[in-house]
Scaffold this motif. Structure first.
Motif, PDB file in Angstrom:
ATOM      1  N   TRP A  45       1.208  -0.883  -0.129  1.00 47.86           N
ATOM      2  CA  TRP A  45       0.034  -0.280  -0.106  1.00 47.86           C
ATOM      3  C   TRP A  45       0.583   1.181   0.558  1.00 47.86           C
ATOM      4  CZ3 TRP A  45      -4.589  -0.885  -0.738  1.00 47.86           C
ATOM      5  CH2 TRP A  45      -5.419  -2.326  -0.642  1.00 47.86           C
ATOM      6  N   TYR A  46       0.573   2.200  -0.876  1.00 49.00           N
ATOM      7  CA  TYR A  46       1.099   3.139  -0.685  1.00 49.00           C
ATOM      8  C   TYR A  46       2.001   3.457  -1.354  1.00 49.00           C
ATOM      9  CZ  TYR A  46      -3.717   4.021   2.085  1.00 49.00           C
ATOM     10  OH  TYR A  46      -4.884   3.756   2.161  1.00 49.00           O
ATOM     11  N   MET A  47       2.764   2.835  -2.312  1.00 52.57           N
ATOM     12  CA  MET A  47       4.293   2.809  -2.035  1.00 52.57           C
ATOM     13  C   MET A  47       4.664   4.519  -2.907  1.00 52.57           C
ATOM     14  SD  MET A  47       6.591   0.591  -1.215  1.00 52.57           S
ATOM     15  CE  MET A  47       5.650   0.382   0.224  1.00 52.57           C
ATOM     16  N   ASP A  48       3.697   5.018  -4.005  1.00 49.81           N
ATOM     17  CA  ASP A  48       4.040   5.684  -4.836  1.00 49.81           C
ATOM     18  C   ASP A  48       3.674   6.794  -4.042  1.00 49.81           C
ATOM     19  OD1 ASP A  48       1.655   5.469  -4.200  1.00 49.81           O
ATOM     20  OD2 ASP A  48       0.877   5.498  -6.390  1.00 49.81           O
ATOM     21  N   LYS A  49       2.945   7.297  -2.640  1.00 49.71           N
ATOM     22  CA  LYS A  49       2.942   8.116  -1.905  1.00 49.71           C
ATOM     23  C   LYS A  49       4.145   8.191  -0.922  1.00 49.71           C
ATOM     24  CE  LYS A  49      -0.173  10.263   0.992  1.00 49.71           C
ATOM     25  NZ  LYS A  49      -2.140   9.875   1.737  1.00 49.71           N
ATOM     26  N   LEU A  50       4.656   7.038  -0.743  1.00 48.33           N
ATOM     27  CA  LEU A  50       5.991   6.816   0.382  1.00 48.33           C
ATOM     28  C   LEU A  50       7.273   8.035  -0.524  1.00 48.33           C
ATOM     29  CD1 LEU A  50       5.735   3.954   2.265  1.00 48.33           C
ATOM     30  CD2 LEU A  50       6.016   6.446   3.713  1.00 48.33           C
ATOM     31  N   TYR A  51       7.334   7.577  -1.874  1.00 49.34           N
ATOM     32  CA  TYR A  51       8.565   8.189  -2.156  1.00 49.34           C
ATOM     33  C   TYR A  51       8.188   9.133  -3.146  1.00 49.34           C
ATOM     34  CZ  TYR A  51      10.336   3.601  -0.695  1.00 49.34           C
ATOM     35  OH  TYR A  51      10.978   2.217  -0.273  1.00 49.34           O
TER      36      TYR A  51
END
Length: 262
Positions: A45-51
């Motif tokens: 979940w939310y890899m794009d948001k974290l990075y």
């Protein structure tokens, strides 16, 4: 058809791959799946948001649109278990991490369906990954590939107890230089726990593309989801995420700096 992945090109010799970030399931596949399958609970979940800071550092990013339940982009298409003796999910998973069935009984993908998914989803992603790394190598001479993942802190199927927060993998030193892995090991990630080549040493992407002799260095990070989410739900916790992102940025900048060292 539309591309099965998104690729954003940066300005330095570093690429972040997020092979389990996708959540879409085509209607024809969803029709054969259980409610668990539809909910895609094992998403990173939310890899794009974290990075989301990575583009500002000039880093390229590739991520699929479709769920790992359609096909697991971090598995070899020959079906080899990358962790011999350990429980693992298949190229086209039939059970969730908690062993719940993903398909209505008798509707599991057969050999022909798996081949179709390889051609539609697996091959395009890996072709783009391979082409991007080759272009970077030609342009910069040195390339860093970060395979970015996350997982629940407790998954009895795969490991006992609680997983460390930052789980770095270099295929036991085969996928990147010892110099880079030493730099990573020396990072101050406190208060978070970390391990190098523990339970998660790197999947197919890390092992398949990392070639330090050719100056292509691949590292996997499996981040514990309790560092940025309200486990066991899929809710993003802004306060937790803001804190762990500070350390993620330190790690990613370490990789970006290394990519630019001569």
């Amino acid at each position: 058809m539309n591309k099965s992945y998104d690729l954003v090109t940066g300005k330095i010799g570093m690429l972040i791959s997020m092979p389990h970030n996708g959540q879409l399931i085509p209607d024809s596949i969803a029709a054969t799946m259980t409610n668990t399958g539809h909910q895609v609970p094992d998403t990173d979940w939310y890899m794009d948001k974290l990075y989301d800071f990575a583009q500002g550092l000039g880093i390229s990013i590739i991520k699929p649109k479709y769920s790992r339940y359609v096909i697991d982009l971090n598995r070899n298409i020959d079906g080899i278990n990358l962790y011999p003796g350990a429980n693992s999910t298949e190229l086209c998973p039939t059970t969730a991490f908690d062993l719940s069935p993903l398909y209505i009984s008798g509707q599991e993908p057969d050999e022909a369906e798996i081949k179709r998914r390889i051609e539609l989803y697996w091959q395009p992603y890996h072709q783009a990954l391979n082409d991007t790394l080759a272009q970077m190598k030609a342009q910069f001479g040195k390339v860093i590939l970060l395979d970015a993942h996350s997982i629940l802190s407790h998954v009895p199927r795969f490991f006992d107890g609680q997983l460390p927060d930052f789980n770095f993998g270099s295929a036991n030193g085969e996928s990147c230089s010892s110099e880079l892995i030493n730099k990573i090991a020396m990072l101050d990630l406190s208060p978070y726990s970390s391990v190098v080549n523990g339970r998660f040493k790197g999947g197919y992407i890390t092992r398949g593309y990392g070639n330090p002799k050719e100056n292509i260095h691949a590292v996997q990070l499996e981040l514990s989801q309790h560092t940025y989410m309200d486990e066991p739900s899929d809710r993003y916790n802004e306060q937790k995420a803001a804190q762990v992102k500070e350390k993620l940025q330190v790690f990613v900048k370490c990789l970006a700096d290394f990519s630019q060292e001569k």
